[in-house]
Motif scaffolding. Structure first.
Motif, PDB file in Angstrom:
ATOM      1  N   UNK A 130     -17.246  -2.731   5.112  1.00  0.00           N
ATOM      2  CA  UNK A 130     -16.988  -2.567   3.687  1.00  0.00           C
ATOM      3  C   UNK A 130     -16.358  -1.207   3.407  1.00  0.00           C
ATOM      4  N   UNK A 131     -15.535  -1.185   2.351  1.00  0.00           N
ATOM      5  CA  UNK A 131     -14.992   0.087   1.891  1.00  0.00           C
ATOM      6  C   UNK A 131     -16.119   0.912   1.296  1.00  0.00           C
ATOM      7  N   UNK A 283      -9.572  -2.629  -1.859  1.00  0.00           N
ATOM      8  CA  UNK A 283      -9.491  -1.344  -1.150  1.00  0.00           C
ATOM      9  C   UNK A 283      -9.015  -1.503   0.289  1.00  0.00           C
ATOM     10  N   UNK A 284      -8.910  -2.755   0.764  1.00  0.00           N
ATOM     11  CA  UNK A 284      -8.490  -3.004   2.140  1.00  0.00           C
ATOM     12  C   UNK A 284      -6.994  -2.862   2.334  1.00  0.00           C
ATOM     13  N   UNK A 286      -3.232  -0.880   0.832  1.00  0.00           N
ATOM     14  CA  UNK A 286      -2.638   0.159  -0.007  1.00  0.00           C
ATOM     15  C   UNK A 286      -2.398  -0.403  -1.404  1.00  0.00           C
ATOM     16  N   UNK A 318      -2.634  -2.633   5.836  1.00  0.00           N
ATOM     17  CA  UNK A 318      -4.076  -2.789   5.650  1.00  0.00           C
ATOM     18  C   UNK A 318      -4.912  -1.651   6.200  1.00  0.00           C
ATOM     19  N   UNK A 319      -6.041  -1.464   5.576  1.00  0.00           N
ATOM     20  CA  UNK A 319      -7.017  -0.474   6.049  1.00  0.00           C
ATOM     21  C   UNK A 319      -8.172  -1.141   6.765  1.00  0.00           C
TER      22      UNK A 319
ATOM     23  N   UNK B 174      -7.345   7.825   8.715  1.00  0.00           N
ATOM     24  CA  UNK B 174      -6.486   7.614   7.538  1.00  0.00           C
ATOM     25  C   UNK B 174      -5.900   6.201   7.578  1.00  0.00           C
ATOM     26  N   UNK B 175      -5.414   5.837   8.764  1.00  0.00           N
ATOM     27  CA  UNK B 175      -4.659   4.590   8.928  1.00  0.00           C
ATOM     28  C   UNK B 175      -5.549   3.357   8.739  1.00  0.00           C
ATOM     29  N   UNK B 176      -6.785   3.426   9.227  1.00  0.00           N
ATOM     30  CA  UNK B 176      -7.690   2.274   9.127  1.00  0.00           C
ATOM     31  C   UNK B 176      -9.017   2.734   8.505  1.00  0.00           C
ATOM     32  N   UNK B 177      -8.900   3.315   7.329  1.00  0.00           N
ATOM     33  CA  UNK B 177     -10.044   4.012   6.719  1.00  0.00           C
ATOM     34  C   UNK B 177     -11.234   3.098   6.440  1.00  0.00           C
ATOM     35  N   UNK B 178     -11.029   1.782   6.335  1.00  0.00           N
ATOM     36  CA  UNK B 178     -12.168   0.887   6.087  1.00  0.00           C
ATOM     37  C   UNK B 178     -12.767   0.416   7.411  1.00  0.00           C
ATOM     38  N   UNK B 179     -11.889   0.058   8.357  1.00  0.00           N
ATOM     39  CA  UNK B 179     -12.388  -0.443   9.644  1.00  0.00           C
ATOM     40  C   UNK B 179     -13.165   0.640  10.384  1.00  0.00           C
ATOM     41  N   UNK B 181     -14.686   3.287   8.761  1.00  0.00           N
ATOM     42  CA  UNK B 181     -15.206   4.060   7.623  1.00  0.00           C
ATOM     43  C   UNK B 181     -16.199   5.134   8.071  1.00  0.00           C
TER      44      UNK B 181
END
Lengths: 319, 242
Positions: A130-131, A283-284, A286, A318-319, B174-179, B181
């Protein structure tokens, strides 16, 4: 760093000025090859020194110096030829890269790499990650950016078209249909692809709840089940009512619990410039994928067109 | 008398010279990306990318003229300029692989070949590094210790490996800030991860400047060793047959 400079040598020591007998070709070649073949260690250096000293035994120091210089010249020639090849290769590679045919405003080799990056990211993606969410005290003022697809529009005319359903029909929904879905609030960070980010408070319906309600088409024609995303179509496309702005999402992102169809921002109903009456928030991805003023949602098996991907950006983003 | 002495192994030379253009590509494409967040009128977090205190700013990264003169922004023809964010991101997310793989192989090589002994700081390093700095500033005359890397070099070359690793980690954050986290949070969040990533790059630039300066000072024989692998060593005659 600390070795003496050749210029600092006394004239009688300087090999260049003396006609010393050159060492035999084989011997110097052998020296080079053995030296480069052996593993590097302190002791190897010592062995090398001994070898040099032993074969030079009776010869004068000047001849010895000449040997060293000759060997170095030979090695330098070879190495600098290699350098020239490497530099030309680098320059050529750069030229090649920057003159390739473009696919969606980006040289195709980069498109291939971005595709590989996307495949890795999608393989490793987990809906359980999760973000981060934030305290109310961290909420930033709204920052508005981008107005493509937000031309003159009467909100009273708004309706949501949903395509790619199991029923095969196009559904027309009103705001009350969205608001009848469970209301979810979250305080998450919106990350713009330009680099800045803001923490905002969002309220809306989970996209997954919405999808569960409308029943997207399945691959094998069976009844849709959101908890079995493998059998759903691979993508979701979203468009503004005028079709000027459009984004594509992979299904995993669309069904993520933090992907919302949002109608409130920072505690107030969405403003027109922020996507009233309904926008996407995830949030996943941009900010570019967080489409404002959704007119159409389309479940699809082929990758939906994406406004910024057509302008050179990564489709996945994607993040 | 003169003799040839092996200084840099073939592997080290390849790692070094591959890294050079790759790091350049990363810094250059990084600037194309960074511009989008720092251009005047758009910056928000951009106000931390400066040297200054409070309201006083000595230098902002970067002045408009810098972007224009380096081609980071290109002219539209009507006096305005356009940025190259998409292009920069594509280069960045392509060459990150080369940077990461080359760096990883370098570290593995150092560890397995035993060459880390020349590179990692040891007990004598700090004192020696101090000596080197004083020597280079012409404040102390005693000659520097004669060995592959002196204390200052050990600290510099070890730091730059750590910086490389941190660049990769902050970049991933930065690039995968959620994966990842957990990593982004560890670094202080998304904005701070960007901040570290940026200042590491400035660190690389500083390293590069000093490195080139020192190589120029050390002379041709030293530089040539990074290409051929060998250095010509001159020994006093008395020791020639030791």
């Amino acid at each position: 760093m600390n070795t003496a400079n050749p210029e600092e040598l006394a004239p009688e020591q300087n090999a260049e000025t003396l006609a010393a007998p050159p060492i035999s070709e084989e011997l110097s070649e052998e020296l080079c090859d053995q030296a480069s073949a052996e593993p590097i260690s302190e002791s190897r250096d010592e062995k090398y020194a001994q070898k040099t000293a032993s074969f030079s035994g009776d010869e004068s120091n000047a001849a010895n110096d000449a040997n060293a210089e000759t060997q170095m010249r030979r090695m330098s020639r070879r190495s600098f030829l290699w350098s020239a090849v490497a530099i030309s290769g680098t320059f050529g590679g750069w030229k090649w890269l920057s003159t390739r045919r473009e696919e969606d405003a980006l040289a195709w080799p980069f498109r291939r790499v971005l595709q590989v990056n996307e495949n890795i990211a999608r393989d490793l993606f987990s809906p359980n990650r999760l973000a981060p969410t934030f305290a109310r005290s961290k909420i930033n003022p709204i920052r508005t950016n981008g107005d493509v697809g937000l031309g003159k529009f009467d909100l009273n005319d708004w309706q949501l078209n949903v395509e790619g359903l199991a029923s095969g029909e196009t559904l027309q929904l009103a705001m009350k249909d969205i608001k009848s879905l469970p209301r979810v609030e979250m305080i998450t960070e919106l990350k713009c692809i330009e680099g800045w980010s803001v923490i905002n408070h969002w309220a809306g319906a989970r996209f997954s709840d919405f999808a569960g309600k409308v029943g997207p088409a399945t691959r094998d024609g069976a009844a849709p089940n959101i908890r079995n995303p493998e059998n759903l179509l691979e993508y979701v496309g979203l468009e503004t009512p005028d079709g000027a702005y459009y984004v594509g999402l992979d299904m995993a992102t669309a069904l993520h619990p933090q992907t919302l169809l949002c109608y409130e921002m920072n505690g107030k109903p969405l403003l027109p410039e922020n996507g009233a009456p309904l926008r996407l928030v995830t949030p996943l991805k941009y900010g570019i994928k967080n489409l404002k003023r959704i007119g159409t949602i389309r479940f699809a098996n082929s990758r939906p067109a994406d406004y910024w991907a057509e302008r050179g950006y990564d489709w996945y983003a994607g993040h | 008398m003169k003799r040839l002495e092996k200084k840099h192994s073939l592997a080290i030379r390849w790692f070094h010279w591959i890294n050079f253009p790759v790091l350049m590509a990363m810094i250059w494409s990084g600037l194309l990306i960074y511009w989008a967040a720092s251009r005047p009128g758009v910056e928000t977090t951009g106000d931390v990318y400066r040297i200054g205190w409070g309201n006083w700013t000595l230098f902002r990264f970067f002045p408009e003229k810098f972007y224009q003169n380096t081609g980071i922004v290109l002219p539209n023809g009507d006096g305005t300029f356009y940025g190259r964010l998409a292009e920069g991101m594509a280069w960045h997310f392509t060459f990150m692989w080369f940077f990461a793989i080359n760096g990883l192989l370098y570290v593995i090589y150092l560890a397995t070949s035993g060459e880390w002994r020349h590179l990692l700081p040891n007990r004598a390093t700090l004192k020696e590094a101090f000596h080197v700095v004083l020597h280079d500033l012409h404040l102390r005359r005693e000659p520097l210790p004669r060995r592959k890397f002196n204390g200052a070099q050990r600290i510099a070359y070890t730091s730059v490996i750590i910086m490389g690793a941190l660049s990769l980690l902050t970049g991933l954050a930065i690039h995968k800030s959620i994966q990842v986290a957990w990593l982004t949070n560890l670094l202080g969040g998304y904005t701070l991860a960007r901040f570290w990533h940026f200042w590491l790059t400035i660190g690389f630039c500083a390293f590069f400047l000093i490195h080139v300066l020192q190589v120029a000072r050390a002379g041709w024989n030293n530089f040539r060793a990074m290409i051929t692998g060998y250095e010509i060593v001159t020994e006093p005659d008395g020791e020639a047959t030791k």
